[in-house]
Structure formats: structure tokens, C-alpha cells
Design an enzyme around this catalytic site. Structure first.
Site, PDB file in Angstrom:
ATOM      1  N   SER A  84       0.808  -1.223   0.000  1.00 19.87           N
ATOM      2  CA  SER A  84       0.000   0.000   0.000  1.00 19.87           C
ATOM      3  C   SER A  84       0.837   1.268   0.000  1.00 19.87           C
ATOM      4  CB  SER A  84      -0.892  -0.004   1.237  1.00 19.87           C
ATOM      5  OG  SER A  84      -0.109  -0.307   2.374  1.00 19.87           O
ATOM      6  N   THR A 187      -1.928   3.686   4.110  1.00 18.72           N
ATOM      7  CA  THR A 187      -0.851   4.677   3.978  1.00 18.72           C
ATOM      8  C   THR A 187       0.092   4.634   5.164  1.00 18.72           C
ATOM      9  OG1 THR A 187      -2.301   6.161   2.813  1.00 18.72           O
ATOM     10  CG2 THR A 187      -0.562   7.213   4.068  1.00 18.72           C
ATOM     11  N   ARG A 215      -6.412   9.866 -10.043  1.00 17.52           N
ATOM     12  CA  ARG A 215      -7.026  10.165  -8.734  1.00 17.52           C
ATOM     13  C   ARG A 215      -5.923  10.462  -7.708  1.00 17.52           C
ATOM     14  NH1 ARG A 215      -6.501   7.844  -3.334  1.00 17.52           N
ATOM     15  NH2 ARG A 215      -8.432   8.203  -2.226  1.00 17.52           N
ATOM     16  N   THR A 238      -5.106   8.375   7.745  1.00  9.81           N
ATOM     17  CA  THR A 238      -5.090   7.211   6.859  1.00  9.81           C
ATOM     18  C   THR A 238      -6.534   6.798   6.603  1.00  9.81           C
ATOM     19  OG1 THR A 238      -4.311   4.921   6.622  1.00  9.81           O
ATOM     20  CG2 THR A 238      -4.838   5.648   8.843  1.00  9.81           C
TER      21      THR A 238
END
Ligand code: SD4
Length: 325
Positions: A84, A187, A215, A238
């Protein structure tokens, strides 16, 4: 919720902020007069443990919080097993790895990159934007051109594992717009305070998996994914970036701390604001971390499962954040 009740809650929040605004001026001067609390570092999720360890090395050697947060978040950026953040992250729905990152120092300087491709360490590019340009944010091709001119190398960041996951996703989803799902993001946001008592923060992500090409989430947006005001403290976020951007999440947490709330209360109030304003709040996750000048910390999320790593005096622990539901 009825509109009367909502109005009542809003008024209540404003009233308590107003009540708290006056004492905060006193609280702040007390805070700045206080002895520095000693170095510490706080970051999101379990990949925060390895990141904190790298940041701690800088802090314990009397380094600057800014260097600590950069070194810290570079660990998951380069780890192919962290799916991620950076290398190893999941691509957008067209198969591109598109990275977002930002950084803030103790002087309120900020740097950010969004939709950056093929660069292993977006956080370091964000720092260069902060230090070498008159700007705060560079995006897309321009961000990549700048990175290459600064000596960063182009690399393929799409691992075999991520490419296979994308192929699988394409089969089932046939390019329909993506629903944000709690399993398709994570994140790293990091806040550190150094031996001098200065606070800096960093935030870096590959963003929501299978997002629309182009995005950009909250993570590179100063005030949304991260905010630091060295007079008060710092906050990072996050989870679903769109939900965080809509309430200027991290800036709100810092402003609530300025108004006198503890970091914990400030994180809770930001989450409550999402609940009040975003009726679909049960369908996604958002979590906040905060730290103030005293070295007090806060963590709160919408739903269960948000973990964070806290390193104080060399003791680095993974903790469960309290949550709304
Ligand atoms: C985003 N906030 O791009 C990021 C994703 C994330 O934990 O935080 N995941 O919306």
C-alpha cells in the site's frame, strides 16, 4: 440524525471551541516554555514498526525530526511486501503505480508530490520540492521530470505480485468504477519530535488500489493527510482520502489542539465530524494520529482495526487505536 440534533451538535462543538480558545493562548505559551519531552515517533499501521525503528536511529543520534520522518517512511516505500506504499503497492485501474507523498518541517515548510510514477522514494522528491523550489506541490509528469533532474532514477515499481492482483481485479471488475474498500489501502503517516522539541511529519502512499487513473487522495494534500504546526503539534490521516479531504482532516486536528483539546480528543472530534457530515461513514475506514509539543499522543479511527506504532525512549510498540464502531 434530525437537523435539530445536528445543529445542536455543531453549536456544541463551536461553543466548546470558543470556550477553549482563550485558555489555549495560555496553554500554548506554557507549552513553548516547557522542557522538550524527549524524542519520540508515531506512525500508522504495522509497517510503522520498521519505519519507526529507522526514524529512531536518526532521533537518538540527536538528528532532526525532518530527517527522521523521511528516513522512517522510506522503509515501507522500498519494501515490496508492503502493498500500500511505494514499491510493491497496488496500481490504479489502468495498471499504473501512481504515488502520493508530502512532508512538513518545524518551520511550516511543506513539499508534496502527487500521481508520481516510477520513482521509488516519493517522500524524498517531496522534500526536494520543499527545499529546492518555490512551490509546495508538483504532480504527474512534471513531478517525475523534476525528480529525474534531481538525480532520482526511473524504476519499475509494479511487482509481479501486484501485477497479478491487478489482472485478477480486472477480470472480476471489468473496469467498473472502484468502491473504496477497507482492504485496498494503508498509507504510512509519521510524526516525530526530536531532542530539541521540534516536530515534523511525513505521509506517503500508493493510494487506493484500483483507483481511477489520475485520482489523488488526501496523503499529499497539506492539511488533509498531514499537517504540522511546530507551535502546537502534528497530525496525519489514513483511510479513505476523499473523506479526509472533505473535512481538511489533519489541519482540523491541529487546530483543535491549538484550541486546547488533547491529541486524543482532537482525533476523536475529527472522526465525529466525518460521522456528522458523511452519511455513508459506515462504509469506509478513516484513522487519525496526533502528537503535541508535550509529547502527548492521540489515535482514533472510525472502525476497529486501525493500528499504529509508537516509539518512546527506544521502546517501539504496536497499539490498537480506540475506534467509533
Ligand atoms: C488515499 N489515504 O489515497 C490514502 C489511502 C490510505 O490507508 O490511507 N490508506 O486515500
Amino acid at each position: 440524525m434530525t437537523s435539530n440534533r445536528r445543529e445542536f451538535l455543531l453549536k456544541g462543538t463551536l461553543a466548546s471551541a470558543a470556550v477553549l480558545a482563550a485558555p489555549s493562548i495560555i496553554a500554548q505559551s506554557v507549552l513553548s516554555a516547557q522542557k522538550a519531552p524527549g524524542p519520540m515517533v508515531l506512525s500508522t499501521w504495522d509497517h510503522g514498526i520498521a519505519a519507526n525503528a529507522a526514524a529512531w536511529k536518526v532521533l537518538v543520534a540527536n538528528g532532526r525530526a525532518l530527517d527522521a520522518v523521511e528516513q522512517g517512511v522510506m522503509v515501507p516505500e522500498a519494501d515490496p511486501l508492503v502493498t500500500s506504499v511505494g514499491y510493491g503497492g497496488m496500481p490504479d485501474r489502468d495498471g499504473y503505480m501512481s504515488l502520493d507523498a508530502c512532508i512538513m518541517d518545524e518551520f511550516g515548510n511543506a513539499g508534496s508530490v502527487a500521481a508520481l510514477q516510477e520513482i521509488m522514494h516519493p517522500i524524498s522528491v517531496a522534500r526536494k520540492v520543499m527545499e529546492k523550489t518555490p512551490h509546495v506541490m508538483l504532480v504527474g509528469e512534471g513531478a517525475q521530470d523534476f525528480a529525474l533532474k534531481q538525480g532520482f532514477k526511473k524504476e519499475n515499481l509494479l511487482t509481479e505480485n501486484a501485477r497479478k492482483a491487478w489482472e485478477e481485479w480486472k477480470k472480476a471488475n471489468q473496469y467498473t468504477p472502484v468502491k473504496f474498500d477497507r482492504n485496498n489501502h494503508d498509507t504510512i503517516g509519521m510524526l516525530a519530535i526530536d531532542a530539541k522539541g521540534n516536530i515534523s511529519g511525513a505521509c506517503t502512499t500508493s493510494g487506493m488500489a484500483w483507483k481511477l487513473h489520475g485520482r489523488v487522495g488526501d496523503s499529499p494534500i497539506i492539511g488533509a493527510g498531514l499537517f504540522v504546526d511546530n507551535e502546537v503539534g502534528g497530525a496525519c490521516a489514513t483511510g479513505k482520502g476523499e473523506a479526509v479531504i472533505r473535512i481538511a482532516g489533519s489541519a482540523i486536528v491541529v487546530e483543535l489542539m491549538r484550541a486546547g483539546l488533547t491529541p486524543q480528543q482532537a482525533c476523536e472530534e475529527a472522526v465525529k465530524r466525518i460521522i456528522r457530515k458523511q452519511p455513508d461513514y459506515k462504509e469506509f475506514q478513516v484513522g487519525f494520529l496526533a502528537m503535541n509539543k508535550r509529547g502527548e499522543t492521540g489515535a482514533y479511527s472510525l472502525e476497529a482495526g486501525f493500528q499504529y506504532a509508537l516509539c518512546i525512549a527506544g521502546k517501539n510498540n504496536l497499539l490498537d487505536a480506540p475506534h467509533h464502531h
